[in-house]
Design an enzyme around this catalytic site. Structure first.
Site, PDB file in Angstrom:
ATOM      1  N   HIS A 313      21.890 -20.060 -10.702  1.00 48.81           N
ATOM      2  CA  HIS A 313      22.817 -18.940 -10.733  1.00 48.81           C
ATOM      3  C   HIS A 313      23.991 -19.246  -9.823  1.00 48.81           C
ATOM      4  O   HIS A 313      23.815 -19.878  -8.781  1.00 48.81           O
ATOM      5  CB  HIS A 313      22.117 -17.648 -10.257  1.00 48.81           C
ATOM      6  CG  HIS A 313      22.829 -16.419 -10.678  1.00 48.81           C
ATOM      7  ND1 HIS A 313      23.841 -15.878  -9.916  1.00 48.81           N
ATOM      8  CD2 HIS A 313      22.705 -15.639 -11.776  1.00 48.81           C
ATOM      9  CE1 HIS A 313      24.305 -14.813 -10.547  1.00 48.81           C
ATOM     10  NE2 HIS A 313      23.640 -14.634 -11.675  1.00 48.81           N
ATOM     11  N   ASP A 371      16.535 -14.243 -16.622  1.00 45.77           N
ATOM     12  CA  ASP A 371      16.291 -14.623 -18.008  1.00 45.77           C
ATOM     13  C   ASP A 371      15.042 -15.468 -18.192  1.00 45.77           C
ATOM     14  O   ASP A 371      14.586 -15.663 -19.319  1.00 45.77           O
ATOM     15  CB  ASP A 371      17.507 -15.386 -18.559  1.00 45.77           C
ATOM     16  CG  ASP A 371      18.707 -14.476 -18.681  1.00 45.77           C
ATOM     17  OD1 ASP A 371      18.500 -13.299 -18.995  1.00 45.77           O
ATOM     18  OD2 ASP A 371      19.828 -14.929 -18.433  1.00 45.77           O
TER      19      ASP A 371
HETATM   20  N1  CMC Z   1      19.052 -26.917 -14.984  1.00 48.36           N
HETATM   21  C1  CMC Z   1      19.351 -28.117 -14.443  1.00 48.36           C
HETATM   22  N2  CMC Z   1      20.330 -28.320 -13.557  1.00 48.36           N
HETATM   23  C2  CMC Z   1      21.056 -27.258 -13.191  1.00 48.36           C
HETATM   24  C3  CMC Z   1      20.801 -25.973 -13.706  1.00 48.36           C
HETATM   25  C4  CMC Z   1      19.759 -25.829 -14.632  1.00 48.36           C
HETATM   26  N3  CMC Z   1      19.473 -24.632 -15.172  1.00 48.36           N
HETATM   27  N4  CMC Z   1      21.683 -25.096 -13.184  1.00 48.36           N
HETATM   28  C5  CMC Z   1      22.459 -25.818 -12.345  1.00 48.36           C
HETATM   29  N5  CMC Z   1      22.077 -27.121 -12.361  1.00 48.36           N
HETATM   30  C6  CMC Z   1      22.635 -28.206 -11.546  1.00 48.36           C
HETATM   31  C7  CMC Z   1      24.002 -28.666 -12.074  1.00 48.36           C
HETATM   32  O1  CMC Z   1      23.857 -29.718 -12.987  1.00 48.36           O
HETATM   33  C8  CMC Z   1      24.669 -29.112 -10.796  1.00 48.36           C
HETATM   34  O2  CMC Z   1      24.147 -30.358 -10.422  1.00 48.36           O
HETATM   35  P1  CMC Z   1      25.082 -31.468  -9.702  1.00 48.36           P
HETATM   36  O3  CMC Z   1      25.488 -30.847  -8.394  1.00 48.36           O
HETATM   37  O4  CMC Z   1      24.210 -32.659  -9.565  1.00 48.36           O
HETATM   38  O5  CMC Z   1      26.246 -31.680 -10.624  1.00 48.36           O
HETATM   39  C9  CMC Z   1      24.178 -28.101  -9.753  1.00 48.36           C
HETATM   40  O6  CMC Z   1      22.884 -27.676 -10.248  1.00 48.36           O
HETATM   41  C10 CMC Z   1      25.084 -26.899  -9.574  1.00 48.36           C
HETATM   42  O7  CMC Z   1      25.236 -26.279 -10.833  1.00 48.36           O
HETATM   43  P2  CMC Z   1      26.599 -25.721 -11.401  1.00 48.36           P
HETATM   44  O8  CMC Z   1      26.604 -25.909 -12.891  1.00 48.36           O
HETATM   45  O9  CMC Z   1      27.758 -26.268 -10.626  1.00 48.36           O
HETATM   46  O10 CMC Z   1      26.442 -24.185 -11.052  1.00 48.36           O
HETATM   47  P3  CMC Z   1      27.266 -22.992 -11.642  1.00 48.36           P
HETATM   48  O11 CMC Z   1      27.299 -21.955 -10.599  1.00 48.36           O
HETATM   49  O12 CMC Z   1      28.568 -23.438 -12.209  1.00 48.36           O
HETATM   50  O13 CMC Z   1      26.362 -22.521 -12.903  1.00 48.36           O
HETATM   51  C11 CMC Z   1      24.752 -21.415 -14.192  1.00 48.36           C
HETATM   52  C12 CMC Z   1      25.479 -21.474 -12.862  1.00 48.36           C
HETATM   53  C13 CMC Z   1      23.951 -20.126 -14.285  1.00 48.36           C
HETATM   54  C14 CMC Z   1      25.767 -21.418 -15.377  1.00 48.36           C
HETATM   55  C15 CMC Z   1      23.826 -22.647 -14.307  1.00 48.36           C
HETATM   56  O14 CMC Z   1      22.881 -22.617 -13.264  1.00 48.36           O
HETATM   57  C16 CMC Z   1      23.125 -22.716 -15.656  1.00 48.36           C
HETATM   58  O15 CMC Z   1      23.713 -23.187 -16.637  1.00 48.36           O
HETATM   59  N6  CMC Z   1      21.840 -22.228 -15.756  1.00 48.36           N
HETATM   60  C17 CMC Z   1      21.125 -22.185 -16.994  1.00 48.36           C
HETATM   61  C18 CMC Z   1      21.605 -21.022 -17.819  1.00 48.36           C
HETATM   62  C19 CMC Z   1      21.090 -19.706 -17.278  1.00 48.36           C
HETATM   63  O16 CMC Z   1      19.917 -19.543 -17.008  1.00 48.36           O
HETATM   64  N7  CMC Z   1      22.011 -18.728 -17.201  1.00 48.36           N
HETATM   65  C20 CMC Z   1      21.653 -17.369 -16.822  1.00 48.36           C
HETATM   66  C21 CMC Z   1      22.323 -16.894 -15.569  1.00 48.36           C
HETATM   67  S1  CMC Z   1      21.572 -15.358 -15.000  1.00 48.36           S
HETATM   68  C22 CMC Z   1      21.948 -14.211 -16.185  1.00 48.36           C
HETATM   69  C23 CMC Z   1      23.375 -13.877 -16.219  1.00 48.36           C
HETATM   70  O17 CMC Z   1      23.889 -13.382 -15.211  1.00 48.36           O
HETATM   71  O18 CMC Z   1      23.987 -14.058 -17.273  1.00 48.36           O
END
Ligand code: CMC
Length: 436
Positions: A313, A371
Site C-alpha cells: 500500500h 483486498d
Molecule cells: N507484490 C510484489 N512487490 C510489490 C508489491 C506487491 N503487491 N507491492 C509493492 N511491491 C514492491 C515494488 O515492486 C517496489 O519494489 P522495488 O523497490 O524493488 O522497486 C516496492 O515494493 C515499492 O512498491 P511501489 O510500487 O513503489 O509502491 P506504490 O506505493 O507505488 O504502490 C500499490 C502501492 C498498492 C499500487 C502496490 O503495492 C501494488 O501494486 N499492490 C498490489 C495491488 C493491490 O493490492 N492494491 C490494493 C491497494 S489497497 C486497496 C485500495 O486502496 O485500492
C-alpha cells in the site's frame, strides 16, 4: 490548518534568491509546506509524479497513520466503528462529521430508504449493455446516467442539490449494483424492500428471485455491512482524488462519482480484490500450497511483472487495519457456512505467513491490505468475482461524496490543474509533406 512558527527555506545553488514558505500543522500527520506562491516567487514548479510528497487538499474526514496501521473516520478508529456501528451510521458520520443520535439515526435511515428505487427507465438503459459486460463497465455507465435522470440535483454549487444527490447516490448504488448483477445472469430485477437494513436489502436484491421467499442470513448481512464500513473512505486515494479533480471543474455530482468508479476499477486500486482472488484461484489450480514457493519466486523477479495482489500500500507500511478486521470476518463467514476448511482461505493464510517472513516483503514493508481477504469473504457469500469491485464502489460512494462536498465548501478550492515538466520536441516548423 494551523500555521507553524517554523518556515521552510528554499535556496538555489546558482545564487538565485531563495524564499521562505509557510508550514502548517494538522491534527495528526506530517506538517505541510505551502508551496502555492512558489511559481509566482521563483518561476519554478515542483515535480512529484504520483503525489508521493504532495498534500492536494486539507481534509477533516479520514486519517491514516501508515506506520502504525491506523485508520480514523472523523477521529473514530475503524475497529470501533466496525464493532459498534453500521454502514448507515458510518455514512452519516462521513457526511456530517459526527455519529448520529437515536433520532438522527432513524431520520437518516428513513431518508436513505426513501430513495432506494431507481427511475424505471434505467432498466432500458441497462438493457443496452451486453450481458457479459464487466459490472464495472456497466456501473460506470449507470452512475454517469443518473445525471440524465435527476435534473433537480445536478447543480454542484447548490447545497440542496448536493444534499439530494448525496442521498440518492448512497441509496441507489446497491440497487444499481444488484441490477447490473441480475442483468448479467439473466434474472429478473428485484426491487428494494425498505424495511430491511441497508446491507440486508442489498443481499435480497442480489440473491432473491420472484419464485421463492428470501430471508437474508444475519451473519452474512453483518459481514456485508462490515465490508461496506471498511471501504467507505480512505483519504486522498486515486479514485477520491479523481472525484475531487473531476468535481473541481463544476461538473455535476453524478458525473464526478462516475469518474471515481472508473478510476477504482484498475487492479492497482479497487480492482485488486478481484485480482487477488483470481491470483489465489490460479495458485490453487496450479498445485496449491505446494506451489507457493514458486509463485513467491516469480513475484520477487523484477522481470516477471507478477505482484502479490492484496499486498502493499502507498500509505500503510504496516498491517492494514482493514485487513485484520476482514480476516476476522472471514473466519465468521466461513464458520457460519461450514466452510472452515475452505482451501482458498487456507491458501491465503499460508501465503500471508510465508510473505510476512520473507525478506523481500519485510524490507519493503509490504503487508496484506484489505483486498487480500475481502475477496474470500465475498466469494463465500456468493458474490461472483467480477462484482467485487462494484461492491467496493458501492461502499466508497459515500466517501467520494463527503470528499467532494468538503472540497466545494472549502474557500481555498480551485479547479485542479497540475503543471508539468515539458521534455518533448523544442519549437519547430511544419515542413511540407515531400520534405518530411
Ligand atoms: N507484490 C510484489 N512487490 C510489490 C508489491 C506487491 N503487491 N507491492 C509493492 N511491491 C514492491 C515494488 O515492486 C517496489 O519494489 P522495488 O523497490 O524493488 O522497486 C516496492 O515494493 C515499492 O512498491 P511501489 O510500487 O513503489 O509502491 P506504490 O506505493 O507505488 O504502490 C500499490 C502501492 C498498492 C499500487 C502496490 O503495492 C501494488 O501494486 N499492490 C498490489 C495491488 C493491490 O493490492 N492494491 C490494493 C491497494 S489497497 C486497496 C485500495 O486502496 O485500492
Amino acid at each position: 490548518m494551523t500555521p507553524s512558527d517554523v518556515k521552510a527555506t528554499l535556496s538555489f545553488s546558482d545564487g538565485s534568491p531563495g524564499i521562505d514558505m509557510p508550514l502548517y500543522k494538522g491534527t495528526h500527520g506530517p506538517d505541510v509546506i505551502d508551496i502555492r506562491k512558489l511559481y509566482a516567487q521563483t518561476g519554478k514548479f515542483t515535480y512529484d509524479p504520483g503525489f508521493l510528497s504532495t498534500a492536494s487538499c486539507q481534509s477533516t474526514i479520514t486519517y491514516i497513520d501508515g506506520d502504525k496501521g491506523e485508520l480514523l473516520y472523523r477521529g473514530y478508529p475503524i475497529e470501533q466503528l466496525a464493532e459498534k456501528c453500521d454502514f448507515l451510521d458510518t455514512c452519516y458520520l462521513l457526511l456530517k462529521g459526527d455519529l448520529p443520535n437515536g433520532q438522527q439515526q432513524k431520520d437518516f435511515h428513513k431518508l436513505v430508504t426513501n430513495h432506494t428505487m431507481v427511475n424505471e427507465q434505467m432498466q432500458f438503459f441497462l438493457r443496452g449493455f451486453r450481458r457479459d459486460a464487466h459490472p464495472m463497465a456497466v456501473l460506470t455507465g449507470l452512475v454517469g446516467a443518473l445525471s440524465a435522470f435527476y435534473h433537480d440535483s445536478t447543480d454542484i454549487n447548490n447545497p440542496q442539490h448536493r444534499e439530494v444527490a448525496a442521498i440518492r447516490l448512497i441509496a441507489k448504488m446497491p440497487t444499481l449494483v444488484a441490477m447490473a448483477y441480475k442483468y448479467g445472469v439473466g434474472q429478473p430485477f428485484i426491487y428494494p424492500q425498505n424495511d430491511l437494513s441497508y446491507a440486508g436489502n442489498f443481499m435480497r436484491m442480489m440473491f432473491a428471485t420472484p419464485c421463492e421467499p428470501y430471508k437474508p442470513n444475519d451473519v452474512l448481512v453483518r459481514a456485508m455491512d462490515r465490508i461496506f464500513i471498511l471501504h467507505a473512505d480512505h483519504e486522498q486515494n486515486a479514485s477520491t482524488s479523481t472525484v475531487r479533480l473531476c468535481g473541481s471543474s463544476g461538473t455535476n455530482p453524478f458525473a464526478a462519482i462516475a469518474a471515481g468508479v472508473a478510476c477504482l476499477w484498475g487492479p492497482a486500486h479497487g480492482g485488486a480484490n478481484e485480482a487477488a482472488l483470481n491470483m489465489l484461484e490460479d495458485i490453487q489450480r496450479n498445485g496449491g500450497v505446494e506451489k507457493i514457493g514458486e509463485f513467491i519466486k516469480q513475484v520477487k523477479d523484477k522481470n516477471s511483472n507478477v505482484k502479490l495482489m492484496g499486498f502493499g500500500h502507498r500509505v500503510y507500511k504496516n498491517y492494514d487495519p482493514r485487513a485484520k478486521l476482514m480476516r476476522e470476518t472471514c473466519h465468521e463467514v466461513l464458520g457460519e457456512l461450514g466452510l472452515h476448511d475452505d482451501p482458498m482461505f487456507k491458501l491465503a493464510m499460508t501465503l500471508e505467513k510465508i510473505a510476512l517472513e520473507d525478506d523481500y516483503f519485510v524490507s519493503r514493508k509490504l503487508y496484506p491490505n484489505v483486498d487480500f481477504y475481502s475477496g474470500i469473504v465475498q466469494r463465500a457469500i456468493g458474490i461472483p468475482v467480477p462484482l467485487f469491485t462494484a461492491i467496493f464502489a458501492l461502499a466508497r460512494t459515500v466517501g467520494w461524496i463527503a470528499q467532494l462536498n468538503e472540497m466545494i465548501g472549502d474557500p481555498e478550492y480551485k479547479i485542479g490543474r497540475p503543471r508539468q515538466l515539458y521534455t518533448g520536441a523544442a519549437r519547430r516548423d511544419v515542413k511540407s509533406v515531400d520534405q518530411r
